[in-house]
Design an enzyme around this catalytic site. Structure first.
Site, short mmCIF file in Angstrom:
data_model
loop_
_atom_site.label_atom_id
_atom_site.label_comp_id
_atom_site.label_asym_id
_atom_site.label_seq_id
_atom_site.Cartn_x
_atom_site.Cartn_y
_atom_site.Cartn_z
CB SER A 7 -67.55 -18.27 -47.67
OG SER A 7 -66.51 -18.87 -46.92
CB SER A 8 -62.90 -15.31 -46.80
OG SER A 8 -62.05 -14.29 -46.31
N PRO A 9 -64.96 -12.40 -46.95
CG PRO A 9 -66.74 -11.20 -46.00
CD PRO A 9 -65.98 -12.50 -45.87
N GLY A 54 -60.86 -12.35 -48.00
CA GLY A 54 -60.28 -12.96 -49.19
C GLY A 54 -60.61 -12.15 -50.43
#
EC number: 5.99.1.4
Length: 200
Positions: free
Chosen positions: A11-13, A15
């Site tokens: 859910s982390s761009p 990431g």
């Protein structure tokens, strides 16, 4: 050959951005990368402060920064229509695939899930979507479904999260180089400097 521990949440761009660079970066300095998926929601009870999407000012800023950063680094990106979403099942899918077919296959699945979410705008919180992504890589859909729901896989994910917490991980992306932490996509230059110093 040395190694890096790469912790990430689907859910982390940021990431996702790091996932497109981390293997190539490590390879230049004769290091391998151990990929560790986790669901960031699980960190909330043990961390303080608001997330990037809970604080309105942070949310508005980061949504612009995602697009700007992707363009600057020439990384394909589209902010998903459903954002953020639950990523625990995706983490299980990668964990099961890696344990059954090896690290390379697990990484390939993780990369495919990132692409499906941030380029193709697919709902990776949907188990059927994850199974379809796995099948495109040659995985057996029925086996992957069973693996995602297997109690041992769930325990593996929980154990990984406990270990990550013990190692000081609190966000995505988070990289450990011989225990030294680097948090954020914008720290990859500093990570490279550290790798360069070790190889000198």
């Amino acid at each position: 050959m040395g190694s890096l521990d790469f912790y990430f949440d689907f859910s982390s761009p940021y990431g996702y951005f790091a996932s497109t660079r981390i293997n190539e970066l490590a390879k230049r300095y004769n290091h391998r990368v151990d990929w560790h998926p986790f669901a960031g929601e699980a960190f909330k009870p043990s961390t303080t402060g608001t997330s990037l999407v809970q604080n309105p000012a942070k949310r508005d800023y980061t949504r612009k920064d995602y697009v700007r950063s992707a363009a600057f680094h020439q990384i394909p990106f589209k902010l998903p229509s459903v954002f953020p979403l639950e990523t625990r099942i995706a983490a299980r899918a990668v964990m099961w695939t890696e344990s059954k077919f090896g690290e390379d296959k697990g990484i390939a699945l993780a990369q495919a899930i990132f692409k499906a979410y941030y380029v193709e705008d697919k709902n990776i919180g949907d188990p059927q979507t994850l199974v379809a992504i796995g099948e495109a890589l040659g995985l057996n859909g029925e086996e992957l479904t069973q693996g995602i729901n297997d109690s041992f896989t769930k325990e593996q994910v929980r154990a990984e999260l406990d270990l990550a917490t013990a190692r000081g991980v609190f966000g995505s992306p988070f990289v450990l180089l011989d225990g030294e932490p680097f948090w954020g996509f914008d720290r990859l230059d500093q990570l490279e400097a550290a790798l360069q110093a070790k190889s000198a």
